[in-house]
Write a protein that holds these residues in place. Structure first.
Motif, PDB file in Angstrom:
ATOM      1  N   ILE A  48      53.259  53.905  65.404  1.00 51.18           N
ATOM      2  CA  ILE A  48      54.393  54.128  64.493  1.00 51.18           C
ATOM      3  C   ILE A  48      53.895  54.374  63.076  1.00 51.18           C
ATOM      4  N   LEU A  49      52.962  53.554  62.616  1.00 53.21           N
ATOM      5  CA  LEU A  49      52.445  53.700  61.256  1.00 53.21           C
ATOM      6  C   LEU A  49      51.698  55.010  61.075  1.00 53.21           C
ATOM      7  N   SER A  50      50.937  55.395  62.078  1.00 54.21           N
ATOM      8  CA  SER A  50      50.228  56.677  62.003  1.00 54.21           C
ATOM      9  C   SER A  50      51.209  57.841  61.964  1.00 54.21           C
ATOM     10  N   SER A  51      52.293  57.740  62.714  1.00 58.00           N
ATOM     11  CA  SER A  51      53.313  58.798  62.705  1.00 58.00           C
ATOM     12  C   SER A  51      53.995  58.889  61.346  1.00 58.00           C
ATOM     13  N   VAL A  52      54.273  57.747  60.743  1.00 57.97           N
ATOM     14  CA  VAL A  52      54.916  57.753  59.422  1.00 57.97           C
ATOM     15  C   VAL A  52      53.970  58.337  58.379  1.00 57.97           C
ATOM     16  N   ILE A  53      52.694  57.994  58.454  1.00 60.08           N
ATOM     17  CA  ILE A  53      51.705  58.573  57.531  1.00 60.08           C
ATOM     18  C   ILE A  53      51.647  60.091  57.712  1.00 60.08           C
ATOM     19  N   SER A  54      51.681  60.555  58.961  1.00 63.04           N
ATOM     20  CA  SER A  54      51.674  62.004  59.217  1.00 63.04           C
ATOM     21  C   SER A  54      52.929  62.660  58.648  1.00 63.04           C
ATOM     22  N   MET A  55      54.071  62.002  58.800  1.00 66.48           N
ATOM     23  CA  MET A  55      55.323  62.519  58.250  1.00 66.48           C
ATOM     24  C   MET A  55      55.250  62.598  56.721  1.00 66.48           C
ATOM     25  N   MET A  56      54.652  61.589  56.100  1.00 70.85           N
ATOM     26  CA  MET A  56      54.512  61.604  54.644  1.00 70.85           C
ATOM     27  C   MET A  56      53.581  62.730  54.202  1.00 70.85           C
ATOM     28  N   LEU A  57      52.552  63.017  54.987  1.00 65.58           N
ATOM     29  CA  LEU A  57      51.651  64.123  54.687  1.00 65.58           C
ATOM     30  C   LEU A  57      52.403  65.450  54.754  1.00 65.58           C
ATOM     31  N   MET A  58      53.237  65.610  55.769  1.00 66.97           N
ATOM     32  CA  MET A  58      54.036  66.839  55.887  1.00 66.97           C
ATOM     33  C   MET A  58      55.029  66.965  54.735  1.00 66.97           C
ATOM     34  N   MET A  59      55.586  65.834  54.305  1.00 67.04           N
ATOM     35  CA  MET A  59      56.493  65.863  53.143  1.00 67.04           C
ATOM     36  C   MET A  59      55.730  66.292  51.895  1.00 67.04           C
ATOM     37  N   GLN A  60      54.490  65.852  51.769  1.00 62.56           N
ATOM     38  CA  GLN A  60      53.645  66.247  50.636  1.00 62.56           C
ATOM     39  C   GLN A  60      53.399  67.746  50.653  1.00 62.56           C
ATOM     40  N   PHE A  61      53.070  68.295  51.827  1.00 65.00           N
ATOM     41  CA  PHE A  61      52.864  69.735  51.942  1.00 65.00           C
ATOM     42  C   PHE A  61      54.146  70.490  51.643  1.00 65.00           C
ATOM     43  N   GLY A  62      55.265  70.006  52.135  1.00 67.66           N
ATOM     44  CA  GLY A  62      56.549  70.654  51.876  1.00 67.66           C
ATOM     45  C   GLY A  62      56.924  70.632  50.410  1.00 67.66           C
ATOM     46  N   LEU A  81      54.533  51.751  50.619  1.00 69.33           N
ATOM     47  CA  LEU A  81      54.382  50.297  50.520  1.00 69.33           C
ATOM     48  C   LEU A  81      54.707  49.640  51.857  1.00 69.33           C
ATOM     49  N   ALA A  82      55.789  50.062  52.477  1.00 67.36           N
ATOM     50  CA  ALA A  82      56.165  49.494  53.775  1.00 67.36           C
ATOM     51  C   ALA A  82      55.112  49.797  54.837  1.00 67.36           C
ATOM     52  N   VAL A  83      54.563  51.003  54.806  1.00 62.86           N
ATOM     53  CA  VAL A  83      53.548  51.383  55.790  1.00 62.86           C
ATOM     54  C   VAL A  83      52.306  50.517  55.636  1.00 62.86           C
ATOM     55  N   PHE A  84      51.842  50.299  54.426  1.00 60.56           N
ATOM     56  CA  PHE A  84      50.615  49.529  54.265  1.00 60.56           C
ATOM     57  C   PHE A  84      50.824  48.041  54.484  1.00 60.56           C
ATOM     58  N   VAL A  85      52.044  47.554  54.295  1.00 61.76           N
ATOM     59  CA  VAL A  85      52.339  46.177  54.696  1.00 61.76           C
ATOM     60  C   VAL A  85      52.258  46.081  56.217  1.00 61.76           C
ATOM     61  N   GLY A  86      52.760  47.107  56.900  1.00 62.13           N
ATOM     62  CA  GLY A  86      52.632  47.139  58.353  1.00 62.13           C
ATOM     63  C   GLY A  86      51.190  47.222  58.798  1.00 62.13           C
ATOM     64  N   TYR A  87      50.383  47.966  58.040  1.00 66.01           N
ATOM     65  CA  TYR A  87      48.962  48.056  58.384  1.00 66.01           C
ATOM     66  C   TYR A  87      48.241  46.718  58.224  1.00 66.01           C
ATOM     67  N   VAL A  88      48.722  45.856  57.344  1.00 64.24           N
ATOM     68  CA  VAL A  88      48.122  44.518  57.234  1.00 64.24           C
ATOM     69  C   VAL A  88      48.327  43.772  58.553  1.00 64.24           C
ATOM     70  N   LEU A  89      49.548  43.836  59.092  1.00 65.48           N
ATOM     71  CA  LEU A  89      49.808  43.208  60.387  1.00 65.48           C
ATOM     72  C   LEU A  89      48.936  43.813  61.487  1.00 65.48           C
ATOM     73  N   PHE A  90      48.946  45.137  61.559  1.00 58.25           N
ATOM     74  CA  PHE A  90      48.221  45.836  62.615  1.00 58.25           C
ATOM     75  C   PHE A  90      46.718  45.593  62.518  1.00 58.25           C
ATOM     76  N   ASP A  91      46.153  45.771  61.322  1.00 51.84           N
ATOM     77  CA  ASP A  91      44.698  45.614  61.170  1.00 51.84           C
ATOM     78  C   ASP A  91      44.246  44.184  61.442  1.00 51.84           C
ATOM     79  N   THR A  92      45.055  43.202  61.030  1.00 51.85           N
ATOM     80  CA  THR A  92      44.681  41.812  61.285  1.00 51.85           C
ATOM     81  C   THR A  92      44.637  41.544  62.784  1.00 51.85           C
ATOM     82  N   GLN A  93      45.636  42.037  63.499  1.00 48.61           N
ATOM     83  CA  GLN A  93      45.620  41.817  64.951  1.00 48.61           C
ATOM     84  C   GLN A  93      44.513  42.628  65.634  1.00 48.61           C
ATOM     85  N   MET A  94      44.206  43.817  65.113  1.00 46.79           N
ATOM     86  CA  MET A  94      43.091  44.586  65.671  1.00 46.79           C
ATOM     87  C   MET A  94      41.770  43.861  65.462  1.00 46.79           C
ATOM     88  N   ILE A  95      41.600  43.238  64.306  1.00 46.59           N
ATOM     89  CA  ILE A  95      40.371  42.482  64.034  1.00 46.59           C
ATOM     90  C   ILE A  95      40.264  41.303  64.992  1.00 46.59           C
TER      91      ILE A  95
END
Length: 147
Positions: A48-62, A81-95
């Protein structure tokens, strides 16, 4: 003039301090949530977070072709901000998961979490600076109307 300069430096330093403390509190709370959660509970967030980052990249190009307004800036800021807060959860569990499989590369794991912290800090700093500038502009307008 110097007094005005000094107060703006003190104001900026307090914004940086509050942004750092806020980032630390957010980071600690979401890391704690990931540590106390069941094993692999938040690993679904990676897609989900990777998809949102990709969507934000497309918004930047647009926005390069259409133009970028204040609304788009705010969407990217708060959504980031919301995406990177989510990445804290994801990265901690990945570690945690990697460590259970024998990957004890603590330098890489530390850098993953450090990048999340810096991303959160920068976004909170921008939000707080933007709000302080708007508040200062409104105060100037109010004083100008009063005079």
């Amino acid at each position: 003039m110097c007094h005005n300069f000094g107060s703006s430096v003190i104001g900026f330093c307090s914004i940086v301090m509050f942004a750092f403390l806020g980032s630390t509190a957010i980071f600690a709370c979401f890391t704690g949530a990931a540590l106390l959660a069941k094993r692999r509970e938040y690993l679904f967030l990676g897609g989900i977070l990777s998809s949102v980052i990709s969507m934000m990249l497309m918004m930047q190009f647009g926005s390069m072709f259409v133009g970028r307004g204040a609304f788009m800036f705010n969407v990217e800021l708060y959504l980031g901000l919301a995406v990177f807060v989510g990445y804290v959860l994801f990265d901690t569990q990945m570690i945690i998961e990697r460590a259970s499989l024998g990957d004890y590369d603590y330098i890489k794991h530390t850098l993953d979490l450090f990048m999340d912290f810096v991303a959160i800090f920068v976004r909170i700093l921008v939000i707080m600076t933007k709000n302080a500038n708007e508040r200062e502009r409104k105060d100037r307008e109010r004083r100008r109307r009063r005079d």
